[in-house]
Design a protein around this motif. Structure first.
Motif, PDB file in Angstrom:
ATOM      1  N   LEU A  69      39.855  36.509  32.382  1.00 11.45           N
ATOM      2  CA  LEU A  69      38.500  36.705  31.896  1.00 11.45           C
ATOM      3  C   LEU A  69      38.327  38.120  31.352  1.00 11.45           C
ATOM      4  O   LEU A  69      38.606  39.094  32.049  1.00 11.45           O
ATOM      5  N   PRO A  70      37.849  38.279  30.103  1.00 12.49           N
ATOM      6  CA  PRO A  70      37.607  39.627  29.586  1.00 12.49           C
ATOM      7  C   PRO A  70      36.318  40.222  30.137  1.00 12.49           C
ATOM      8  O   PRO A  70      35.283  39.555  30.186  1.00 12.49           O
ATOM      9  N   VAL A  71      36.388  41.476  30.571  1.00 10.31           N
ATOM     10  CA  VAL A  71      35.227  42.230  31.033  1.00 10.31           C
ATOM     11  C   VAL A  71      35.194  43.525  30.233  1.00 10.31           C
ATOM     12  O   VAL A  71      36.205  44.227  30.151  1.00 10.31           O
ATOM     13  N   VAL A  72      34.043  43.856  29.643  1.00 10.61           N
ATOM     14  CA  VAL A  72      33.954  44.985  28.713  1.00 10.61           C
ATOM     15  C   VAL A  72      33.012  46.044  29.280  1.00 10.61           C
ATOM     16  O   VAL A  72      31.894  45.740  29.698  1.00 10.61           O
ATOM     17  N   ARG A  73      33.468  47.296  29.268  1.00  9.36           N
ATOM     18  CA  ARG A  73      32.674  48.421  29.744  1.00  9.36           C
ATOM     19  C   ARG A  73      32.837  49.608  28.794  1.00  9.36           C
ATOM     20  O   ARG A  73      33.855  49.749  28.125  1.00  9.36           O
ATOM     21  N   PHE A  74      31.833  50.488  28.780  1.00  8.22           N
ATOM     22  CA  PHE A  74      31.891  51.705  27.975  1.00  8.22           C
ATOM     23  C   PHE A  74      32.740  52.767  28.668  1.00  8.22           C
ATOM     24  O   PHE A  74      32.691  52.928  29.883  1.00  8.22           O
ATOM     25  N   HIS A  75      33.505  53.518  27.878  1.00  6.57           N
ATOM     26  CA  HIS A  75      34.203  54.699  28.388  1.00  6.57           C
ATOM     27  C   HIS A  75      34.544  55.595  27.214  1.00  6.57           C
ATOM     28  O   HIS A  75      34.736  55.129  26.093  1.00  6.57           O
ATOM     29  N   TYR A  79      40.900  52.325  27.817  1.00  8.35           N
ATOM     30  CA  TYR A  79      41.779  51.832  28.866  1.00  8.35           C
ATOM     31  C   TYR A  79      41.723  50.311  28.878  1.00  8.35           C
ATOM     32  O   TYR A  79      40.725  49.703  28.486  1.00  8.35           O
ATOM     33  N   CYS A  80      42.785  49.713  29.375  1.00 11.86           N
ATOM     34  CA  CYS A  80      42.803  48.272  29.563  1.00 11.86           C
ATOM     35  C   CYS A  80      43.584  47.985  30.837  1.00 11.86           C
ATOM     36  O   CYS A  80      44.753  48.388  30.960  1.00 11.86           O
ATOM     37  N   PHE A  81      42.934  47.345  31.802  1.00 12.69           N
ATOM     38  CA  PHE A  81      43.553  47.037  33.082  1.00 12.69           C
ATOM     39  C   PHE A  81      43.527  45.526  33.316  1.00 12.69           C
ATOM     40  O   PHE A  81      42.527  44.868  33.006  1.00 12.69           O
ATOM     41  N   GLN A  82      44.602  45.018  33.876  1.00 12.63           N
ATOM     42  CA  GLN A  82      44.648  43.607  34.233  1.00 12.63           C
ATOM     43  C   GLN A  82      44.662  43.453  35.747  1.00 12.63           C
ATOM     44  O   GLN A  82      45.386  44.149  36.450  1.00 12.63           O
ATOM     45  N   THR A  83      43.846  42.531  36.228  1.00 14.09           N
ATOM     46  CA  THR A  83      43.924  42.095  37.613  1.00 14.09           C
ATOM     47  C   THR A  83      44.462  40.669  37.604  1.00 14.09           C
ATOM     48  O   THR A  83      44.896  40.168  36.571  1.00 14.09           O
ATOM     49  N   THR A  84      44.418  40.017  38.741  1.00 13.17           N
ATOM     50  CA  THR A  84      44.938  38.650  38.803  1.00 13.17           C
ATOM     51  C   THR A  84      44.175  37.709  37.874  1.00 13.17           C
ATOM     52  O   THR A  84      44.769  36.836  37.239  1.00 13.17           O
ATOM     53  N   GLU A  85      42.866  37.918  37.749  1.00 13.60           N
ATOM     54  CA  GLU A  85      42.043  36.981  36.984  1.00 13.60           C
ATOM     55  C   GLU A  85      41.245  37.611  35.851  1.00 13.60           C
ATOM     56  O   GLU A  85      40.569  36.890  35.112  1.00 13.60           O
ATOM     57  N   GLN A  86      41.311  38.936  35.716  1.00 13.67           N
ATOM     58  CA  GLN A  86      40.469  39.596  34.724  1.00 13.67           C
ATOM     59  C   GLN A  86      41.268  40.580  33.877  1.00 13.67           C
ATOM     60  O   GLN A  86      42.301  41.089  34.296  1.00 13.67           O
ATOM     61  N   ILE A 251      24.711  39.060  45.447  1.00 11.72           N
ATOM     62  CA  ILE A 251      26.109  38.739  45.736  1.00 11.72           C
ATOM     63  C   ILE A 251      26.747  39.963  46.382  1.00 11.72           C
ATOM     64  O   ILE A 251      26.819  41.035  45.773  1.00 11.72           O
ATOM     65  N   ALA A 252      27.191  39.828  47.639  1.00 12.29           N
ATOM     66  CA  ALA A 252      27.818  40.943  48.361  1.00 12.29           C
ATOM     67  C   ALA A 252      28.995  40.404  49.164  1.00 12.29           C
ATOM     68  O   ALA A 252      29.053  40.532  50.388  1.00 12.29           O
ATOM     69  N   ASN A 253      29.916  39.775  48.461  1.00 15.21           N
ATOM     70  CA  ASN A 253      31.087  39.199  49.126  1.00 15.21           C
ATOM     71  C   ASN A 253      32.403  39.705  48.553  1.00 15.21           C
ATOM     72  O   ASN A 253      33.456  39.118  48.774  1.00 15.21           O
ATOM     73  N   GLY A 254      32.335  40.805  47.780  1.00 16.48           N
ATOM     74  CA  GLY A 254      33.541  41.366  47.194  1.00 16.48           C
ATOM     75  C   GLY A 254      33.948  40.758  45.870  1.00 16.48           C
ATOM     76  O   GLY A 254      34.921  41.200  45.260  1.00 16.48           O
ATOM     77  N   LEU A 267      30.326  25.257  36.698  1.00 19.60           N
ATOM     78  CA  LEU A 267      30.544  26.447  37.508  1.00 19.60           C
ATOM     79  C   LEU A 267      31.810  26.285  38.339  1.00 19.60           C
ATOM     80  O   LEU A 267      31.982  25.292  39.036  1.00 19.60           O
ATOM     81  N   ASP A 268      32.685  27.280  38.253  1.00 17.28           N
ATOM     82  CA  ASP A 268      33.981  27.202  38.930  1.00 17.28           C
ATOM     83  C   ASP A 268      34.377  28.586  39.411  1.00 17.28           C
ATOM     84  O   ASP A 268      34.937  29.376  38.656  1.00 17.28           O
ATOM     85  N   SER A 269      34.043  28.916  40.660  1.00 18.44           N
ATOM     86  CA  SER A 269      34.372  30.229  41.207  1.00 18.44           C
ATOM     87  C   SER A 269      35.868  30.342  41.467  1.00 18.44           C
ATOM     88  O   SER A 269      36.553  29.361  41.723  1.00 18.44           O
ATOM     89  N   LYS A 270      36.363  31.598  41.407  1.00 14.19           N
ATOM     90  CA  LYS A 270      37.781  31.859  41.605  1.00 14.19           C
ATOM     91  C   LYS A 270      37.963  32.926  42.678  1.00 14.19           C
ATOM     92  O   LYS A 270      37.025  33.250  43.411  1.00 14.19           O
ATOM     93  N   THR A 271      39.170  33.477  42.751  1.00 17.16           N
ATOM     94  CA  THR A 271      39.469  34.453  43.792  1.00 17.16           C
ATOM     95  C   THR A 271      38.703  35.757  43.601  1.00 17.16           C
ATOM     96  O   THR A 271      38.285  36.392  44.561  1.00 17.16           O
ATOM     97  N   GLU A 272      38.503  36.172  42.338  1.00 14.82           N
ATOM     98  CA  GLU A 272      37.847  37.442  42.066  1.00 14.82           C
ATOM     99  C   GLU A 272      36.431  37.280  41.516  1.00 14.82           C
ATOM    100  O   GLU A 272      35.663  38.234  41.513  1.00 14.82           O
ATOM    101  N   VAL A 273      36.092  36.101  41.042  1.00 15.35           N
ATOM    102  CA  VAL A 273      34.838  35.892  40.325  1.00 15.35           C
ATOM    103  C   VAL A 273      33.954  34.882  41.049  1.00 15.35           C
ATOM    104  O   VAL A 273      34.422  33.817  41.443  1.00 15.35           O
ATOM    105  N   GLN A 274      32.689  35.225  41.234  1.00 13.26           N
ATOM    106  CA  GLN A 274      31.690  34.327  41.806  1.00 13.26           C
ATOM    107  C   GLN A 274      30.830  33.783  40.666  1.00 13.26           C
ATOM    108  O   GLN A 274      30.030  34.491  40.065  1.00 13.26           O
TER     109      GLN A 274
END
Length: 355
Positions: A69-75, A79-86, A251-254, A267-274
């Motif tokens: 899943l792509p997540v976009v932030r200002f900086h 930088y570009c970082f990959q996690t297991t799902e993002q 949402i406060a479950n990490g 809707l399909d939640s995953k390990t990193e995404v709610q």
């Protein structure tokens, strides 16, 4: 207060705007059969995408074939970082440009996802032009693919982010926004959208669970964090109710919350995404609270979703004034220091449709 003043929200001059568009193409057996293996397919298609993007002056384009899943932030730095799902993209639209293929060896993608990051100045005022260029790009791309029956789903994401307490820190200059919905903004700029558009507008706030906040609500060596989470939940819901805001989530479950229109999206939640869903047309109250009393997380996420009636002909200005008032009440109740702590608001406008 005049009606015109109520219909605008006055944001700090330092507010940042972002826009990115994703185009999702389902990877079918018929498509893969045109190539000797997965990697050849992805490499070939990405070259086609990048070459065509140059012709349409699309300067920050990425192809994702590992279903992350792509997540976009200002900086200020790219930088570009990959996690297991993002895949997290950090960039400044004023000067960062890039082309990348994100793939995984011997992995069959469910989707070929093309990510277009807006570049240049005045991102919000130029959003219709950017969307038009992406559509023109796709209109040329699809006939060039080796099979002809592929569909593409377009998602247009636009964000405004700012510190709710910027004025308390000395940033006095503000700018009035009407925050018009995407569809009328685009129509006024001759960017026509199809009839089957799904839209959603909402606000997110991420609250770091500071040492001060935890010490004020939890006993020493606590292993049950219910008092902390329950206080945050109660304070948030009470503040929102005071401004007649009824589509809410905590949402406060990490996990990272991902907000969708529940009328159209599965809707399909995953390990990193709610995954959380709201129907902006529904009249009844919609509240989602998800936290784990045994797990102390670093931050809590709060979401306020706009309903269909929250957007009038002018825009979402009145809605955002109510959101800001509710969040200031919430922040005061949990003793956030406006001069020393940030409370970053992100105003999201999303549309999606299939062509």
């Amino acid at each position: 207060m005049s009606l015109s003043h109520q219909q605008k929200v006055y944001l700090p001059k330092e507010a940042r705007t972002k826009q990115f568009i994703t185009a999702e193409i389902k990877v079918t057996d018929a498509l893969l059969s045109q190539y000797p293996d997965y990697q050849t397919c992805y490499q070939s298609l990405s070259r086609l995408v990048f070459n065509l993007a140059e012709q349409h002056d699309l300067r920050n384009v990425h192809v994702i074939t590992n279903d992350k899943l792509p997540v976009v932030r200002f900086h200020t730095e790219a930088y570009c970082f990959q996690t297991t799902e993002q895949i997290l993209f950090f960039y400044n639209p004023a000067y960062h440009e890039a082309q990348n293929l994100f793939t995984q060896e011997n992995y069959r993608a469910r989707k070929l996802r093309i990510v277009f990051l807006a570049t240049g100045e005045s991102i919000r005022s130029n959003s219709a032009s950017f969307h038009t260029r992406v559509r023109e790009f796709l209109n040329q791309l699809m006939p060039k693919l080796p099979i002809s029956d592929l569909k593409v789903k377009i998602r247009d994401h636009q964000h405004l982010s700012y510190d709710l307490f910027a004025k308390s820190k000395g940033y006095k200059e503000t700018y009035g926004y009407k925050l018009r919905a995407i569809e009328p903004r685009y129509k006024a700029r001759k960017c026509e959208l199809p009839e089957n558009v799904s839209s959603l507008t909402y606000v997110t706030v991420s609250l770091p669970l500071s040492r001060r906040l935890k010490q004020g609500l939890l006993p020493d060596s606590a292993t049950d964090f219910t008092p902390l989470y329950q206080h945050l939940e109660d304070s948030f819901l009470k503040a929102a109710a005071g401004k007649q805001l009824t589509r809410l989530a905590m949402i406060a479950n990490g996990l990272t919350p991902l907000v969708r229109n529940s009328k159209f999206e599965k809707l399909d939640s995953k390990t990193e995404v709610q995954m959380i869903g709201f129907d902006p047309n529904a009249l009844e109250q919609q509240v989602i609270c998800n936290w784990d009393a045994d797990n102390l997380v670093e931050e809590a996420h709060f979401i306020i979703v706009a309903g269909t009636k929250d957007a009038d002909d002018v825009g979402f200005g009145r809605f955002m004034n109510n959101v800001e008032a509710a969040l200031k009440t919430f922040a005061a109740d949990i003793s956030v220091d406006p001069e020393r702590e940030d409370l970053i608001i992100r105003f999201h406008q999303h549309i999606s449709y299939q062509i």
